[in-house]
Design a protein around this motif. Structure first.
Motif, short mmCIF file in Angstrom:
data_model
loop_
_atom_site.label_atom_id
_atom_site.label_comp_id
_atom_site.label_asym_id
_atom_site.label_seq_id
_atom_site.Cartn_x
_atom_site.Cartn_y
_atom_site.Cartn_z
N LYS A 196 0.86 -1.19 0.00
CA LYS A 196 0.00 0.00 0.00
C LYS A 196 0.88 1.23 0.00
CE LYS A 196 -3.63 -1.97 2.81
NZ LYS A 196 -3.97 -2.13 4.20
N SER A 227 -5.43 5.09 1.15
CA SER A 227 -4.24 4.43 0.60
C SER A 227 -4.59 3.90 -0.79
CB SER A 227 -3.79 3.27 1.49
OG SER A 227 -4.75 2.23 1.48
N VAL A 260 -3.60 0.55 -3.05
CA VAL A 260 -2.95 -0.77 -3.01
C VAL A 260 -2.31 -1.02 -4.37
CG1 VAL A 260 -3.27 -3.25 -2.68
CG2 VAL A 260 -4.66 -1.62 -1.37
#
Length: 317
Positions: A35, A212, A214
């Motif tokens: 991430k 975030s 990924v």
């Protein structure tokens, strides 16, 4: 087992650059997933993408999915289903040519936001590819160039929703697979989990983390790095409670790009005594093979392309 890698890209601009590059190297070599935070995409913009995506599902996709479930008799499953996934999806193409204007049922605001999101993700993908180049000892821009066909790279987005499922033990949200392409950038639901990756023979959760992105590596990066970095099998579990949003964007080679291990890396490996060399092929040929083998192990795909290479060698431009 070690925690899922979370990398703060903001640290690349200071004294922690070397340590951050080491984190990226370790994640690329040992996880195939990580991430990123401080990736340059504003949090309020990601919130807007999430809100509009969930609104679109409710308005345009939810009823269709219920009708599909009814037509396929998926409501009261007694036996495991292995040829379908419990997901509702639509696809957007960005490069070489956008189709966002033609995709039905999108509001004008949603079209505009997804177009802008694609531009931001394209920039991030190319920045990440250059970080991988740096760690691999390849010249800056090598991976981006390797992905270039006559019309540049291919870039598209799969927008998925995984509705609540009454029988999650009988059907997967998405069956286990590796991704065929280059580098994948995923905005996943900030609250509802479900994504898992296979590490050291065990399924490991990719926990939600708001704002975030990924990152995971696809089959083409495994080939170009001659196995130094590997694509990793992953899946989505269906859930009884909570609908999960997933927006996965795939920065892939152009359809006519010729993919093969980087000569610089092969030279290093020859010195180290490594003998195995991945195949050389046209990306579109690989994708045609992948279409029928997506939910199977990747190794037979590589072997099939290797066999094809020996019977019909491909010239390198």
């Amino acid at each position: 087992m070690a925690n899922f890698p979370v990398i703060n890209l903001g640290n690349l601009n200071g004294e922690e650059r070397a340590a951050t590059m080491d984190q990226i190297r370790d994640a690329s070599e040992n996880w195939g997933f990580f991430k990123v935070l401080n990736h340059g995409i504003p949090h309020d913009f990601l919130d807007t993408v999430e809100t509009l995506t969930k609104e679109h599902y409710k308005k345009c996709m939810e009823q269709r999915f219920k009708q599909l479930v009814a037509s396929k008799a998926l409501e009261g499953l007694q036996a495991e289903v292995t040829d379908m996934d419990w997901e509702s999806t639509f696809h957007l193409r960005h490069l070489p040519q956008s189709n966002i204007a033609e995709v039905p049922d999108l509001s004008d605001e949603y079209r505009k936001v997804m177009k802008e999101f694609a531009l931001k993700l394209e920039k991030l993908a190319e920045e990440l590819l250059d970080l991988l180049c740096e760690n691999l000892g390849l010249e800056k821009g090598y991976l981006k160039t390797a992905f270039y066909g006559a019309k540049g790279p291919t870039f598209g987005t799969k927008v998925a929703n995984y509705p609540p499922c009454p029988t999650p033990d009988k059907i997967k949200g998405l069956r286990a697979h590796t991704d065929a392409g280059g580098i994948v950038l995923l905005l996943q639901d900030p609250q509802v989990s479900g994504l898992q990756l296979l590490k050291d023979g065990e399924w490991v959760d990719v926990p939600p983390l708001r704002h975030s992105i990924v990152i995971n590596l696809g089959d083409q990066l495994e080939v170009i790095t001659n196995g130094k970095y590997k694509s990793v099998e992953h899946r989505v579990l269906a859930q009884i409670d909570g609908a999960r949003m997933s927006i996965a964007s795939f920065y892939n080679p152009g359809s006519d790009a010729v993919i093969y291990p980087a000569p610089t890396l092969l030279e290093k490996e020859t010195e180290d005594g490594k003998k195995k060399v991945y195949p050389k092929f046209v990306f579109e040929d690989y994708m045609q093979l992948y279409a029928g083998m997506k939910f199977q192990a990747k190794e037979p795909r590589f072997e099939a392309m290797k066999a094809r290479e020996t019977t019909a060698p491909i010239a390198t431009a």
